[in-house]
Scaffold this motif. Structure first.
Motif, PDB file in Angstrom:
ATOM      1  N   LEU A   8       0.743  -1.183   0.000  1.00 19.86           N
ATOM      2  CA  LEU A   8       0.000   0.000   0.000  1.00 19.86           C
ATOM      3  C   LEU A   8       0.813   1.295   0.000  1.00 19.86           C
ATOM      4  CD1 LEU A   8      -2.196  -0.313   2.929  1.00 19.86           C
ATOM      5  CD2 LEU A   8      -1.382   0.473   2.765  1.00 19.86           C
ATOM      6  N   ASP A  28       9.888  10.424   7.986  1.00 19.82           N
ATOM      7  CA  ASP A  28       8.742  10.313   7.100  1.00 19.82           C
ATOM      8  C   ASP A  28       8.442   8.830   6.908  1.00 19.82           C
ATOM      9  OD1 ASP A  28       8.567  13.032   6.722  1.00 19.82           O
ATOM     10  OD2 ASP A  28       9.075  12.999   4.586  1.00 19.82           O
ATOM     11  N   ILE A  29       7.195   8.517   6.603  1.00 20.20           N
ATOM     12  CA  ILE A  29       6.856   7.158   6.195  1.00 20.20           C
ATOM     13  C   ILE A  29       6.811   7.165   4.674  1.00 20.20           C
ATOM     14  CG2 ILE A  29       5.236   5.254   6.367  1.00 20.20           C
ATOM     15  CD1 ILE A  29       6.622   6.116   9.009  1.00 20.20           C
ATOM     16  N   ASP A  30       7.779   6.511   4.075  1.00 17.96           N
ATOM     17  CA  ASP A  30       7.879   6.483   2.616  1.00 17.96           C
ATOM     18  C   ASP A  30       7.034   5.368   2.040  1.00 17.96           C
ATOM     19  OD1 ASP A  30       8.906   7.045   0.003  1.00 17.96           O
ATOM     20  OD2 ASP A  30      10.230   5.316   0.209  1.00 17.96           O
ATOM     21  N   HIS A  31       6.330   5.703   0.963  1.00 16.70           N
ATOM     22  CA  HIS A  31       5.706   4.657   0.165  1.00 16.70           C
ATOM     23  C   HIS A  31       6.762   4.224  -0.846  1.00 16.70           C
ATOM     24  CE1 HIS A  31       2.024   6.584   1.695  1.00 16.70           C
ATOM     25  NE2 HIS A  31       1.482   5.395   1.522  1.00 16.70           N
ATOM     26  N   PHE A  76      -3.615   0.331  -0.862  1.00 12.01           N
ATOM     27  CA  PHE A  76      -2.261   0.601  -1.344  1.00 12.01           C
ATOM     28  C   PHE A  76      -1.550   1.605  -0.434  1.00 12.01           C
ATOM     29  CE2 PHE A  76       0.661   3.093  -4.018  1.00 12.01           C
ATOM     30  CZ  PHE A  76       1.413   2.087  -4.601  1.00 12.01           C
ATOM     31  N   ALA A  77      -2.270   2.616  -0.006  1.00 14.62           N
ATOM     32  CA  ALA A  77      -1.672   3.688   0.792  1.00 14.62           C
ATOM     33  C   ALA A  77      -1.400   3.286   2.234  1.00 14.62           C
ATOM     34  CB  ALA A  77      -2.576   4.917   0.769  1.00 14.62           C
ATOM     35  N   GLN A  88       5.853  -2.013   1.174  1.00 13.95           N
ATOM     36  CA  GLN A  88       5.440  -0.744   0.596  1.00 13.95           C
ATOM     37  C   GLN A  88       5.688   0.455   1.493  1.00 13.95           C
ATOM     38  OE1 GLN A  88       4.807   0.868  -1.855  1.00 13.95           O
ATOM     39  NE2 GLN A  88       2.979   2.120  -1.826  1.00 13.95           N
ATOM     40  N   LEU A  89       5.761   0.257   2.807  1.00 15.20           N
ATOM     41  CA  LEU A  89       5.906   1.359   3.751  1.00 15.20           C
ATOM     42  C   LEU A  89       7.134   1.164   4.632  1.00 15.20           C
ATOM     43  CD1 LEU A  89       2.190   1.609   4.943  1.00 15.20           C
ATOM     44  CD2 LEU A  89       3.332   3.067   3.262  1.00 15.20           C
TER      45      LEU A  89
END
Length: 244
Positions: free
Chosen positions: A28, A147-150, A173-174, A181-182
């Motif tokens: 996500l 930061d939380i990177d995608h 997804f997010a 993904q995160l």
């Protein structure tokens, strides 16, 4: 490195929810805007993120990370196409951060997973801990500096197929805690990356390229997103570092 265990039970619930939202795909990013001030220092050489290729401790925090050979096979199956336009794009079309109970949202879940000795307040906000940013090897003690990177940015996903998804799939997804993904990284590297693909931006630590290439390929494959020719070429180069 001692990690608290409470996030595991939340992670199981998040995995079930994410899987239910994505049909026929493995589910996500949204980067929060933390304070610009940083309390960062290079990580000791012995704990450099990504050092040692596959099987390093840093990989253990990335769920669903495939091996290099599996990633190469997945990359070969990806559709190669030019990027679509940004017409109609809005971050609001990728709702984040989702609640996971106990006042915790996706951002806090990732901070708990990726940090060590993390302590939270009664609002589930990380108030202390230690985080090593895998992109640049810097160590942080304040969650506000992260930061939380995608892994695959929202805008990049939009240009490679997500514009055709429904809102539920974009939300999955997010907020995906089931796939690689995160991840929590320094604000500087996350903002330097922006919505660029690996053909335009690579982690400053080349020792992390193997993991990065595997994670990026996995997310694109999971969600059926396309890659460009240049993107695929750079991913091949990154995956080649897994044998270095």
């Amino acid at each position: 490195m001692r990690r608290q265990q409470r996030w595991r039970s939340w992670g199981v619930a998040a995995a079930v929810a994410a899987a239910a939202l994505v049909t026929g795909c493995d589910p996500l990013s949204t980067e929060p805007e933390p304070d610009a001030k940083a309390s960062a220092s290079p990580a000791p050489a012995s704990s450099a993120p990504g050092a040692g290729g596959e099987g390093s401790e840093e990989e253990e925090s990335l769920p669903g990370l495939p091996g290099a050979d599996e990633a190469r096979q997945a990359l070969d199956r990806l559709v190669v196409a030019e990027q679509g336009s940004m017409a109609g794009y809005s971050r609001d079309k990728f709702p984040h951060w989702s609640s996971h109970g106990d006042k915790c949202d996706t951002r806090e879940m990732v901070l708990q997973r990726d940090g060590s000795d993390v302590e939270r307040d009664d609002q589930c906000r990380a108030v202390s801990g230690r985080w090593v940013s895998v992109y640049d090897g810097k160590t942080f003690i304040y969650a506000s500096d992260l930061d939380i990177d995608h892994m695959v940015p929202l805008a990049n996903a939009w240009r490679s197929g997500a514009k055709d998804w429904d809102q539920d799939k974009r939300k999955a997804f997010a907020n995906d805690l089931t796939h690689p993904q995160l991840l929590a990284v320094s604000a500087a590297t996350n903002r330097g990356k922006g919505d660029q693909g690996p053909e335009e931006w690579q982690p400053p630590l080349e020792s992390y390229w193997c993991v990065y290439g595997r994670a990026w390929t996995s997310v694109k494959s999971t969600y059926g997103l396309s890659v460009t020719e240049d993107e695929k070429s750079m991913l091949v180069k990154m995956l080649d570092t897994c044998n270095a």
